[in-house]
Design a protein around this motif. Structure first.
Motif, PDB file in Angstrom:
ATOM      1  N   PHE A  97      37.792  25.626  28.799  1.00 24.57           N
ATOM      2  CA  PHE A  97      37.170  24.316  28.657  1.00 24.57           C
ATOM      3  C   PHE A  97      37.652  23.435  29.795  1.00 24.57           C
ATOM      4  O   PHE A  97      38.836  23.436  30.124  1.00 24.57           O
ATOM      5  CB  PHE A  97      37.555  23.671  27.319  1.00 24.57           C
ATOM      6  N   GLN A  98      36.741  22.691  30.397  1.00 28.25           N
ATOM      7  CA  GLN A  98      37.112  21.750  31.447  1.00 28.25           C
ATOM      8  C   GLN A  98      36.867  20.346  30.899  1.00 28.25           C
ATOM      9  O   GLN A  98      35.740  19.910  30.772  1.00 28.25           O
ATOM     10  CB  GLN A  98      36.306  21.980  32.724  1.00 28.25           C
ATOM     11  N   MET A  99      37.939  19.675  30.584  1.00 31.75           N
ATOM     12  CA  MET A  99      37.863  18.343  30.009  1.00 31.75           C
ATOM     13  C   MET A  99      37.691  17.308  31.116  1.00 31.75           C
ATOM     14  O   MET A  99      38.033  17.555  32.269  1.00 31.75           O
ATOM     15  CB  MET A  99      39.138  18.059  29.203  1.00 31.75           C
ATOM     16  N   PRO A 100      37.158  16.124  30.786  1.00 29.73           N
ATOM     17  CA  PRO A 100      37.003  15.072  31.802  1.00 29.73           C
ATOM     18  C   PRO A 100      38.319  14.811  32.541  1.00 29.73           C
ATOM     19  O   PRO A 100      39.386  14.743  31.936  1.00 29.73           O
ATOM     20  CB  PRO A 100      36.575  13.857  30.989  1.00 29.73           C
TER      21      PRO A 100
ATOM     22  N   VAL B 157      40.689  25.864  35.237  1.00 29.32           N
ATOM     23  CA  VAL B 157      41.683  26.883  35.582  1.00 29.32           C
ATOM     24  C   VAL B 157      42.710  26.249  36.520  1.00 29.32           C
ATOM     25  O   VAL B 157      42.391  25.344  37.280  1.00 29.32           O
ATOM     26  CB  VAL B 157      41.047  28.128  36.247  1.00 29.32           C
ATOM     27  N   ALA B 158      43.919  26.736  36.470  1.00 30.72           N
ATOM     28  CA  ALA B 158      45.002  26.125  37.244  1.00 30.72           C
ATOM     29  C   ALA B 158      44.888  26.401  38.742  1.00 30.72           C
ATOM     30  O   ALA B 158      45.225  25.551  39.552  1.00 30.72           O
ATOM     31  CB  ALA B 158      46.355  26.608  36.723  1.00 30.72           C
TER      32      ALA B 158
ATOM     33  N   TRP C  88      33.007  26.837  40.805  1.00 31.84           N
ATOM     34  CA  TRP C  88      32.744  27.022  42.235  1.00 31.84           C
ATOM     35  C   TRP C  88      33.088  28.463  42.600  1.00 31.84           C
ATOM     36  O   TRP C  88      34.165  28.957  42.244  1.00 31.84           O
ATOM     37  CB  TRP C  88      33.587  26.056  43.052  1.00 31.84           C
ATOM     38  N   VAL C  89      32.186  29.153  43.304  1.00 29.88           N
ATOM     39  CA  VAL C  89      32.343  30.577  43.597  1.00 29.88           C
ATOM     40  C   VAL C  89      31.983  30.841  45.062  1.00 29.88           C
ATOM     41  O   VAL C  89      31.041  30.250  45.593  1.00 29.88           O
ATOM     42  CB  VAL C  89      31.409  31.424  42.686  1.00 29.88           C
ATOM     43  N   GLU C  90      32.744  31.732  45.699  1.00 25.09           N
ATOM     44  CA  GLU C  90      32.402  32.132  47.061  1.00 25.09           C
ATOM     45  C   GLU C  90      31.245  33.136  47.019  1.00 25.09           C
ATOM     46  O   GLU C  90      31.001  33.782  46.003  1.00 25.09           O
ATOM     47  CB  GLU C  90      33.609  32.706  47.788  1.00 25.09           C
ATOM     48  N   SER C  91      30.521  33.282  48.149  1.00 27.87           N
ATOM     49  CA  SER C  91      29.340  34.149  48.182  1.00 27.87           C
ATOM     50  C   SER C  91      29.675  35.635  48.286  1.00 27.87           C
ATOM     51  O   SER C  91      28.949  36.473  47.754  1.00 27.87           O
ATOM     52  CB  SER C  91      28.422  33.757  49.342  1.00 27.87           C
ATOM     53  N   ARG C  92      30.765  35.967  48.982  1.00 28.91           N
ATOM     54  CA  ARG C  92      31.221  37.343  49.146  1.00 28.91           C
ATOM     55  C   ARG C  92      32.738  37.346  49.137  1.00 28.91           C
ATOM     56  O   ARG C  92      33.358  36.351  49.533  1.00 28.91           O
ATOM     57  CB  ARG C  92      30.722  37.931  50.471  1.00 28.91           C
ATOM     58  N   PRO C  93      33.370  38.447  48.726  1.00 28.63           N
ATOM     59  CA  PRO C  93      34.825  38.488  48.713  1.00 28.63           C
ATOM     60  C   PRO C  93      35.424  38.105  50.060  1.00 28.63           C
ATOM     61  O   PRO C  93      35.014  38.615  51.105  1.00 28.63           O
ATOM     62  CB  PRO C  93      35.136  39.944  48.356  1.00 28.63           C
ATOM     63  N   GLY C  94      36.352  37.154  50.036  1.00 30.94           N
ATOM     64  CA  GLY C  94      37.052  36.719  51.235  1.00 30.94           C
ATOM     65  C   GLY C  94      36.301  35.729  52.095  1.00 30.94           C
ATOM     66  O   GLY C  94      36.823  35.259  53.094  1.00 30.94           O
TER      67      GLY C  94
ATOM     68  N   GLY D  26      33.269  37.691  38.964  1.00 34.52           N
ATOM     69  CA  GLY D  26      34.518  36.951  38.997  1.00 34.52           C
ATOM     70  C   GLY D  26      35.730  37.830  39.242  1.00 34.52           C
ATOM     71  O   GLY D  26      36.786  37.339  39.622  1.00 34.52           O
ATOM     72  N   ALA D  27      35.585  39.134  39.047  1.00 34.38           N
ATOM     73  CA  ALA D  27      36.702  40.036  39.329  1.00 34.38           C
ATOM     74  C   ALA D  27      36.978  40.106  40.819  1.00 34.38           C
ATOM     75  O   ALA D  27      38.128  40.191  41.236  1.00 34.38           O
ATOM     76  CB  ALA D  27      36.403  41.423  38.777  1.00 34.38           C
ATOM     77  N   CYS D  28      35.927  40.042  41.636  1.00 30.87           N
ATOM     78  CA  CYS D  28      36.085  40.207  43.079  1.00 30.87           C
ATOM     79  C   CYS D  28      35.864  38.927  43.877  1.00 30.87           C
ATOM     80  O   CYS D  28      36.335  38.829  45.012  1.00 30.87           O
ATOM     81  CB  CYS D  28      35.127  41.284  43.573  1.00 30.87           C
ATOM     82  N   LEU D  29      35.143  37.958  43.318  1.00 32.26           N
ATOM     83  CA  LEU D  29      34.869  36.711  44.031  1.00 32.26           C
ATOM     84  C   LEU D  29      35.858  35.631  43.616  1.00 32.26           C
ATOM     85  O   LEU D  29      36.055  35.387  42.418  1.00 32.26           O
ATOM     86  CB  LEU D  29      33.443  36.225  43.732  1.00 32.26           C
ATOM     87  N   THR D  30      36.474  34.988  44.591  1.00 32.65           N
ATOM     88  CA  THR D  30      37.381  33.883  44.282  1.00 32.65           C
ATOM     89  C   THR D  30      36.562  32.729  43.726  1.00 32.65           C
ATOM     90  O   THR D  30      35.467  32.434  44.196  1.00 32.65           O
ATOM     91  CB  THR D  30      38.152  33.456  45.542  1.00 32.65           C
ATOM     92  N   HIS D  31      37.093  32.101  42.682  1.00 32.60           N
ATOM     93  CA  HIS D  31      36.395  31.000  42.010  1.00 32.60           C
ATOM     94  C   HIS D  31      37.404  30.035  41.418  1.00 32.60           C
ATOM     95  O   HIS D  31      38.580  30.350  41.288  1.00 32.60           O
ATOM     96  CB  HIS D  31      35.445  31.529  40.934  1.00 32.60           C
ATOM     97  N   GLY D  32      36.938  28.844  41.057  1.00 30.60           N
ATOM     98  CA  GLY D  32      37.789  27.819  40.469  1.00 30.60           C
ATOM     99  C   GLY D  32      36.995  26.563  40.211  1.00 30.60           C
ATOM    100  O   GLY D  32      35.763  26.590  40.185  1.00 30.60           O
ATOM    101  N   ASN D  33      37.693  25.447  40.026  1.00 35.35           N
ATOM    102  CA  ASN D  33      37.055  24.167  39.738  1.00 35.35           C
ATOM    103  C   ASN D  33      37.678  23.072  40.581  1.00 35.35           C
ATOM    104  O   ASN D  33      38.802  23.198  41.039  1.00 35.35           O
ATOM    105  CB  ASN D  33      37.261  23.720  38.286  1.00 35.35           C
ATOM    106  N   ILE D  34      36.939  21.984  40.703  1.00 36.48           N
ATOM    107  CA  ILE D  34      37.512  20.749  41.221  1.00 36.48           C
ATOM    108  C   ILE D  34      37.666  19.826  40.008  1.00 36.48           C
ATOM    109  O   ILE D  34      37.042  20.077  38.968  1.00 36.48           O
ATOM    110  CB  ILE D  34      36.621  20.128  42.315  1.00 36.48           C
ATOM    111  N   PRO D  35      38.480  18.789  40.074  1.00 36.67           N
ATOM    112  CA  PRO D  35      38.648  17.905  38.914  1.00 36.67           C
ATOM    113  C   PRO D  35      37.308  17.296  38.483  1.00 36.67           C
ATOM    114  O   PRO D  35      36.532  16.808  39.302  1.00 36.67           O
ATOM    115  CB  PRO D  35      39.607  16.827  39.414  1.00 36.67           C
ATOM    116  N   SER D  36      37.042  17.372  37.196  1.00 38.87           N
ATOM    117  CA  SER D  36      35.773  16.879  36.651  1.00 38.87           C
ATOM    118  C   SER D  36      35.694  15.361  36.669  1.00 38.87           C
ATOM    119  O   SER D  36      36.612  14.668  36.218  1.00 38.87           O
ATOM    120  CB  SER D  36      35.607  17.369  35.213  1.00 38.87           C
TER     121      SER D  36
END
Length: 86
Positions: free
Chosen positions: A7-10, A15-16, A47-53, A72-82
């Motif tokens: 869950f991404q709260m306001p 994810v850390a 947020w996800v990259e298009s190809r690994p690396g 998500g196993a191979c592509l780096t992903h994460g969030n920015i603050p909501s």
């Protein structure tokens, strides 16, 4: 494995750290299915990259009732603050 639910709260992130799931103990064949529960904009998207690396992160935009599937196993992903209030 058991599914992860995040869950991404306001004002926070879901994810850390930016990561590819295989680098944090998940099997490389796992698939991510992202289902938003509220309206999504850039600041509360995954947020996800298009190809690994590649490192060219872009937000995945979806609406409630939609599901986005990504490697998500191979592509780096994460969030920015909501900035969303939802």
């Amino acid at each position: 494995r058991r599914p992860n639910i995040r869950f991404q709260m306001p004002g926070s992130v879901g994810v850390a750290e930016w990561h590819a799931d295989r680098d944090v103990g998940h099997h490389w064949t796992e698939t991510n299915i992202w289902i938003p529960l509220t309206e999504i904009a850039e600041s509360n998207a995954v947020w996800v990259e298009s190809r690994p690396g590649e490192g060219d992160f872009r937000p995945l935009i979806a609406q409630p009732g939609q599901a986005l599937v990504f490697d998500g196993a191979c592509l780096t992903h994460g969030n920015i603050p909501s900035k969303s209030s939802k």
